[in-house]
Design a protein around this motif. Sequence first.
Motif, PDB file in Angstrom:
ATOM      1  N   ARG A   1       6.452  29.396  93.960  1.00 58.05           N
ATOM      2  CA  ARG A   1       6.565  30.012  92.630  1.00 58.05           C
ATOM      3  C   ARG A   1       5.477  29.498  91.683  1.00 58.05           C
ATOM      4  NH1 ARG A   1      12.928  29.883  92.842  1.00 58.05           N
ATOM      5  NH2 ARG A   1      13.337  32.082  93.246  1.00 58.05           N
ATOM      6  N   ALA A   2       5.201  28.190  91.727  1.00 60.66           N
ATOM      7  CA  ALA A   2       4.171  27.619  90.864  1.00 60.66           C
ATOM      8  C   ALA A   2       2.794  28.171  91.213  1.00 60.66           C
ATOM      9  CB  ALA A   2       4.183  26.091  90.976  1.00 60.66           C
ATOM     10  N   GLU A   3       2.501  28.282  92.501  1.00 64.06           N
ATOM     11  CA  GLU A   3       1.208  28.809  92.925  1.00 64.06           C
ATOM     12  C   GLU A   3       1.066  30.280  92.561  1.00 64.06           C
ATOM     13  OE1 GLU A   3      -2.562  29.357  94.667  1.00 64.06           O
ATOM     14  OE2 GLU A   3      -1.486  27.658  93.782  1.00 64.06           O
ATOM     15  N   ASN A   4       2.115  31.061  92.716  1.00 62.32           N
ATOM     16  CA  ASN A   4       2.048  32.477  92.350  1.00 62.32           C
ATOM     17  C   ASN A   4       1.884  32.651  90.841  1.00 62.32           C
ATOM     18  OD1 ASN A   4       2.228  33.346  94.965  1.00 62.32           O
ATOM     19  ND2 ASN A   4       4.408  33.808  94.892  1.00 62.32           N
ATOM     20  N   LYS A   5       2.541  31.800  90.076  1.00 62.47           N
ATOM     21  CA  LYS A   5       2.385  31.846  88.613  1.00 62.47           C
ATOM     22  C   LYS A   5       0.941  31.551  88.229  1.00 62.47           C
ATOM     23  CE  LYS A   5       4.357  29.848  84.370  1.00 62.47           C
ATOM     24  NZ  LYS A   5       3.129  29.254  83.796  1.00 62.47           N
ATOM     25  N   ARG A   6       0.332  30.548  88.866  1.00 65.44           N
ATOM     26  CA  ARG A   6      -1.067  30.210  88.585  1.00 65.44           C
ATOM     27  C   ARG A   6      -1.985  31.382  88.934  1.00 65.44           C
ATOM     28  NH1 ARG A   6      -5.694  28.360  91.020  1.00 65.44           N
ATOM     29  NH2 ARG A   6      -4.818  28.663  93.103  1.00 65.44           N
ATOM     30  N   ARG A   7      -1.732  32.016  90.066  1.00 67.91           N
ATOM     31  CA  ARG A   7      -2.573  33.139  90.478  1.00 67.91           C
ATOM     32  C   ARG A   7      -2.440  34.324  89.525  1.00 67.91           C
ATOM     33  NH1 ARG A   7      -3.575  33.957  96.651  1.00 67.91           N
ATOM     34  NH2 ARG A   7      -3.926  31.818  97.345  1.00 67.91           N
ATOM     35  N   ARG A   8      -1.214  34.610  89.096  1.00 64.47           N
ATOM     36  CA  ARG A   8      -1.024  35.731  88.171  1.00 64.47           C
ATOM     37  C   ARG A   8      -1.724  35.468  86.836  1.00 64.47           C
ATOM     38  NH1 ARG A   8       4.216  35.792  90.602  1.00 64.47           N
ATOM     39  NH2 ARG A   8       5.050  34.513  88.909  1.00 64.47           N
TER      40      ARG A   8
ATOM     41  N   TRP B   1       3.748  42.019  91.441  1.00 66.42           N
ATOM     42  CA  TRP B   1       4.763  41.014  91.740  1.00 66.42           C
ATOM     43  C   TRP B   1       4.305  40.165  92.927  1.00 66.42           C
ATOM     44  CZ3 TRP B   1       6.711  41.315  96.670  1.00 66.42           C
ATOM     45  CH2 TRP B   1       6.544  42.529  97.343  1.00 66.42           C
ATOM     46  N   GLY B   2       4.896  38.987  93.058  1.00 62.78           N
ATOM     47  CA  GLY B   2       4.506  38.095  94.140  1.00 62.78           C
ATOM     48  C   GLY B   2       3.168  37.455  93.859  1.00 62.78           C
TER      49      GLY B   2
END
Length: 208
Positions: A179-186, A198-199
């Motif tokens: 979740r943290a990595e996906n948040k950073r990417r978004r 999403w994702g």
Amino acid sequence: MFFDDERSNRLRPHILTELVGQFMNDQERAKLFGLPETTRIRERAKVISPDRLKIGDHCWIGEGAVLDASGGMEIGEHTSIGLNCLVFTHSSWLANMMLENHSGTDLIERKPVRIGKGCFIGGNSVIMPGVTIGDFATVQPLSVVAKDVPERSLVAGNPARVFQRYDDEYIQGEAERVRAENKRRRELAEERGETVVWGAPAGEFDKP
């Protein structure tokens, strides 16, 4: 030319249902097959004896998968069956050995398969008749599962064997990491003016 006999007339509605299903999306196809409305079943997937399949909510069945439910099959909620997986609940090997491989032979053996909730069955895997896969288990792609799989475990190989056991702390830690990595990417994607989905957004995110 179509045969007008009991077997042909019994099989034809299933054949037509599968044909029509190829023109639908994954949720429409699930509804056509009588599966829960939260289920998604991809194109070219096949369910044999769907009346003997009990499947939970939020399941996903990949392209080309074959679910043979003729001997009884249960799949728990939030479980994914990968593309081209084969799940068998019957065997005809004795009919072959006895040269009785004809329609209606009494040498078919059927054993139910049970796949728990929260499971991931990797693509191109084979699940043999009579197997029980415990809750929150992962089957790595290209595995052949011929024996029961303990809950919260990862199995792989042919024949599949246990390589790892999970606990709640491990799963929670992995969920927080992803979740943290996906948040950073978004966030990086938004800064670049890219469309955010999403994702995890696709692309290179190692550099700002």
